[in-house]
Write a protein that holds these residues in place. Structure first.
Motif, PDB file in Angstrom:
ATOM      1  N   ASP A 144      -4.082  14.281 -61.687  1.00 24.81           N
ATOM      2  CA  ASP A 144      -5.524  14.551 -61.632  1.00 24.81           C
ATOM      3  C   ASP A 144      -5.853  16.042 -61.598  1.00 24.81           C
TER       4      ASP A 144
ATOM      5  N   ILE B 278      -4.923  15.610 -53.909  1.00 18.46           N
ATOM      6  CA  ILE B 278      -5.014  15.730 -55.366  1.00 18.46           C
ATOM      7  C   ILE B 278      -3.642  15.410 -55.940  1.00 18.46           C
TER       8      ILE B 278
ATOM      9  N   TYR C 211      -9.587  18.132 -62.489  1.00 16.99           N
ATOM     10  CA  TYR C 211     -10.420  18.824 -61.505  1.00 16.99           C
ATOM     11  C   TYR C 211     -10.466  20.334 -61.740  1.00 16.99           C
TER      12      TYR C 211
ATOM     13  N   LYS D 204     -13.046  16.831 -55.991  1.00 13.32           N
ATOM     14  CA  LYS D 204     -12.628  15.425 -55.899  1.00 13.32           C
ATOM     15  C   LYS D 204     -13.435  14.700 -54.833  1.00 13.32           C
TER      16      LYS D 204
END
Length: 132
Positions: free
Chosen positions: A35, A31, A39, A12
């Protein structure tokens, strides 16, 4: 330090820097749950370990849970990581013992973890308390 979380945060952070965001540290990167899958996919794709293949030799399509499990399984943990973990654990134990008020600070000493040369059959994942 958590190796898996650090891998995800580094991915990220790389995206943030590419988009022109101010550089942050790994500890500052957050995070969000929405998301995480994105990732994990990115990190799994970039990972340099053998990935499962089908009979034809084509890389298998895995769900996020399997990708996460493989990433965690293939994290490299070195001697320095283990030494740091041992020191963190010993500092936490010392803090607990001091918080009980039953032992004075002057009576607790933390020693550097010693290497196990393998000559004896002792497990290396234990704590030794000694009185001197």
């Amino acid at each position: 330090m958590n190796g898996f979380e650090d891998l995800i945060k580094a991915s990220k952070l790389k995206d943030m820097m590419a988009s022109g965001s101010d550089a942050a540290t790994l500890e500052e990167v957050v995070i969000e749950t929405k998301d995480m899958e994105h990732y994990i996919d990115i990190v799994y794709t970039q990972a340099q370990f053998p990935k499962p293949r089908d009979e034809a030799g084509v890389e298998k399509e895995l769900d996020i849970g399997e990708k996460k499990k493989l990433l965690i399984t293939n994290i490299n943990i070195g001697e320095d990581d283990l030494r740091l973990l041992a020191m963190n654990r010993s500092e936490n134990i010392k803090a607990y013992l001091l918080s009980t008020g039953k032992v004075e600070n002057q009576r607790i000493f933390l020693l550097e973890a010693s290497e196990n040369d393998g000559s004896n059959n002792e497990r290396t994942s234990k704590v030794k308390f000694s009185l001197k």
